[in-house]
Write a protein that holds these residues in place. Structure first.
Motif, short mmCIF file in Angstrom:
data_model
loop_
_atom_site.label_atom_id
_atom_site.label_comp_id
_atom_site.label_asym_id
_atom_site.label_seq_id
_atom_site.Cartn_x
_atom_site.Cartn_y
_atom_site.Cartn_z
N ASP A 126 0.84 -1.20 0.00
CA ASP A 126 0.00 0.00 0.00
C ASP A 126 0.89 1.26 0.00
N ALA A 127 0.77 2.07 -1.04
CA ALA A 127 1.58 3.28 -1.13
C ALA A 127 1.17 4.33 -0.11
N ALA A 128 -0.01 4.15 0.50
CA ALA A 128 -0.46 5.10 1.52
C ALA A 128 0.05 4.74 2.91
N ASN A 129 0.72 3.59 3.05
CA ASN A 129 1.27 3.16 4.32
C ASN A 129 2.53 4.00 4.61
N ASP A 155 4.32 10.41 -6.21
CA ASP A 155 4.03 10.20 -4.79
C ASP A 155 2.55 10.50 -4.52
N ASN A 156 1.74 9.43 -4.54
CA ASN A 156 0.31 9.57 -4.25
C ASN A 156 -0.17 8.31 -3.56
N ASP A 157 -1.48 8.18 -3.36
CA ASP A 157 -2.02 7.03 -2.64
C ASP A 157 -1.94 5.74 -3.44
N LYS A 158 -1.78 5.84 -4.76
CA LYS A 158 -1.74 4.64 -5.60
C LYS A 158 -0.31 4.14 -5.83
N VAL A 159 0.62 5.05 -6.00
CA VAL A 159 2.00 4.64 -6.30
C VAL A 159 2.97 5.69 -5.76
N SER A 160 4.07 5.19 -5.26
CA SER A 160 5.15 6.07 -4.82
C SER A 160 6.44 5.60 -5.48
N TYR A 161 7.13 6.51 -6.14
CA TYR A 161 8.26 6.15 -7.02
C TYR A 161 9.42 7.10 -6.73
N ARG A 162 10.55 6.55 -6.26
CA ARG A 162 11.76 7.36 -6.00
C ARG A 162 12.91 6.84 -6.87
N PHE A 163 13.60 7.78 -7.49
CA PHE A 163 14.73 7.46 -8.38
C PHE A 163 16.02 7.94 -7.73
N TYR A 164 16.99 7.00 -7.55
CA TYR A 164 18.25 7.34 -6.89
C TYR A 164 19.41 7.13 -7.88
N ARG A 166 22.23 3.91 -7.57
CA ARG A 166 22.39 2.46 -7.72
C ARG A 166 21.06 1.72 -7.57
N PHE A 167 20.22 2.23 -6.69
CA PHE A 167 18.96 1.57 -6.37
C PHE A 167 17.80 2.54 -6.59
N HIS A 168 16.62 1.94 -6.85
CA HIS A 168 15.41 2.73 -7.05
C HIS A 168 14.25 1.95 -6.42
N SER A 169 13.23 2.67 -5.98
CA SER A 169 12.13 2.03 -5.25
C SER A 169 10.78 2.47 -5.80
N ILE A 170 9.89 1.46 -5.97
CA ILE A 170 8.52 1.70 -6.41
C ILE A 170 7.59 0.95 -5.46
N ILE A 171 6.57 1.64 -4.97
CA ILE A 171 5.61 1.02 -4.05
C ILE A 171 4.21 1.17 -4.63
N SER A 172 3.52 0.05 -4.78
CA SER A 172 2.13 0.10 -5.25
C SER A 172 1.50 -1.28 -5.10
N ASN A 173 0.18 -1.27 -4.79
CA ASN A 173 -0.57 -2.53 -4.77
C ASN A 173 -0.98 -2.97 -6.18
N ASP A 174 -0.94 -2.05 -7.11
CA ASP A 174 -1.33 -2.32 -8.49
C ASP A 174 -0.10 -2.81 -9.27
N ARG A 175 -0.09 -4.09 -9.62
CA ARG A 175 1.09 -4.67 -10.29
C ARG A 175 1.26 -4.14 -11.71
N SER A 176 0.25 -3.50 -12.26
CA SER A 176 0.39 -2.96 -13.62
C SER A 176 1.48 -1.89 -13.67
N TYR A 177 1.75 -1.25 -12.53
CA TYR A 177 2.83 -0.26 -12.50
C TYR A 177 4.19 -0.92 -12.72
N TYR A 178 4.29 -2.18 -12.33
CA TYR A 178 5.54 -2.91 -12.56
C TYR A 178 5.82 -3.00 -14.05
N HIS A 179 4.83 -3.44 -14.82
CA HIS A 179 5.00 -3.58 -16.27
C HIS A 179 5.06 -2.22 -16.96
N ARG A 180 4.56 -1.21 -16.33
CA ARG A 180 4.58 0.13 -16.92
C ARG A 180 5.91 0.84 -16.71
#
Length: 369
Positions: A126-129, A155-164, A166-180
């Motif tokens: 959950d991106a809102a957690n 950064d919203n309730d559906k998806v949170s995406y940070r770009f660094y 070496r590493f990068h982080s994406i948080i979402s319950n919707d797996r379609s964001y993975y393929h996107r």
């Protein structure tokens, strides 16, 4: 050995049947890319425990660096997981098989470069957690070599995406964001590596040229430079094609990444570098050709002098004064004419011709220099 914070073993959380890898061949740039996909399953309490860190990960053993250590060699003596080692050997074997289809006479050697891994973590949560989100981004930040290097993409309730870095982080319950988002992540990493790799190649080529600037070496490297220019153009075209495929995500997702990693400027600088280097090679080649032409001119001058000496010898044999005088009296040309005038012409004309030709050759020789 691969324990988070030297304490927590995450091997039991790995889902082996869902882990996979792909060996991708780019025919345009003639390169191979190895892509891993690992899948872990954690309870939230367990994950929070693994993410917990409030200090800089100097030992490179927090969750992010531990996963990276499983797959990526920092140095030649670095240890990676058995599975990753087997994957690398299999990838090398398949790569050599592909290369032999093109040239089966050559002894091909394939090497995986150290420290070339860039990893994106996708959390199906959950991106809102807020608590979980802060723990994830804090762990990502501590794992980086450079502090304060994050870029907030979404950064919203559906998806949170940070770009660094070496590493990068994406948080979402919707797996379609993975393929996107993962094609975008793959492409930005590919562009960064390609530009940096080719610029390093050009630096090495430049060093070799400065050490060995013989005609044969320059001509050989001119061909190599032309190939690099073509590859850079293909890389630029590919970048524009991919940006058009990203559609609305281009401006929202890709452009901030491209700006942070300075991809456009790297492409422009690389193109300017290659074009300038090619001009240098062209000038060097022209200087060498001018030097060769000067040597050829000197050789031709010597040959011409030898020919003139031969011509003087012929004149000495066939146009001597005694033979001319005998010819005149035999044919009667001397009657009603000035004998001395005719003899003077036959004497001085070859001399004037010889001096004129010699002066013309000397003038041409020094004028060309």
């Amino acid at each position: 050995m691969f324990c988070v914070n030297d304490e927590f073993d995450i091997s039991d959380n790995l889902l082996p049947k869902e882990c996979k890898f792909d060996l991708i061949f780019d025919y345009r740039l003639y390169s191979f890319i190895l892509v891993y996909e690992l899948v872990f399953e954690f309870e939230e309490a367990r994950l929070m425990q693994l993410l917990g860190t409030d200090y800089k990960d100097q030992d490179k053993n927090n969750l992010y660096n531990t996963v990276r250590n499983l797959l990526v060699k920092e140095h030649n003596d670095s240890q990676i997981s058995v599975w990753a080692s087997q994957v690398i050997e299999l990838a090398k074997m398949k790569t050599i098989e592909c290369l032999k289809l093109i040239d089966n006479k050559r002894n091909h050697e394939v090497k995986l470069l150290n420290n070339t891994g860039n990893i994106t973590f996708f959390y199906q949560a959950d991106a809102a957690n807020q608590g979980l989100k802060e723990a994830i981004f804090n762990c990502n930040t501590q794992a980086e070599r450079v502090s304060y290097n994050q870029t907030i993409i979404l950064d919203n309730d559906k998806v949170s995406y940070r770009f660094y870095s070496r590493f990068h982080s994406i948080i979402s319950n919707d797996r379609s964001y993975y393929h996107r988002f993962f094609p975008i992540q793959y492409h930005i990493q590919y562009m960064w590596f390609s530009t940096a790799y080719f610029i390093n190649l050009m630096d090495e080529l430049n060093r070799r040229i400065l050490i060995d600037d013989r005609n044969k070496s320059i001509e050989k490297n001119r061909v190599v430079i032309d190939e690099y220019i073509n590859k850079f153009e293909l890389l630029r075209i590919q970048n524009q094609d991919m940006k058009s495929l990203f559609e609305s995500d281009n401006n929202k997702i890709y452009v901030p990444m491209e700006s942070k990693w300075n991809i456009c400027n790297a492409l422009d600088n690389a193109q300017s570098y290659v074009a300038s280097f090619k001009d240098y090679l062209e000038r060097s080649y022209q200087r060498r050709m001018e030097s060769t032409n000067t040597k050829q001119s000197k050789i031709l001058f010597v040959i011409s002098c030898i020919q003139l000496m031969g011509l003087v010898s012929i004149w000495n044999d066939y146009l001597s004064l005694s033979k001319v005088r005998q010819f005149m009296y035999t044919t009667g040309i001397h009657k009603d004419s000035q004998v001395e005038f005719v003899l003077s012409i036959n004497t001085w004309f070859p001399i004037v011709l010889f001096v004129g030709l010699l002066g013309f050759m000397l003038y041409s020789h020094y004028n060309s220099r």
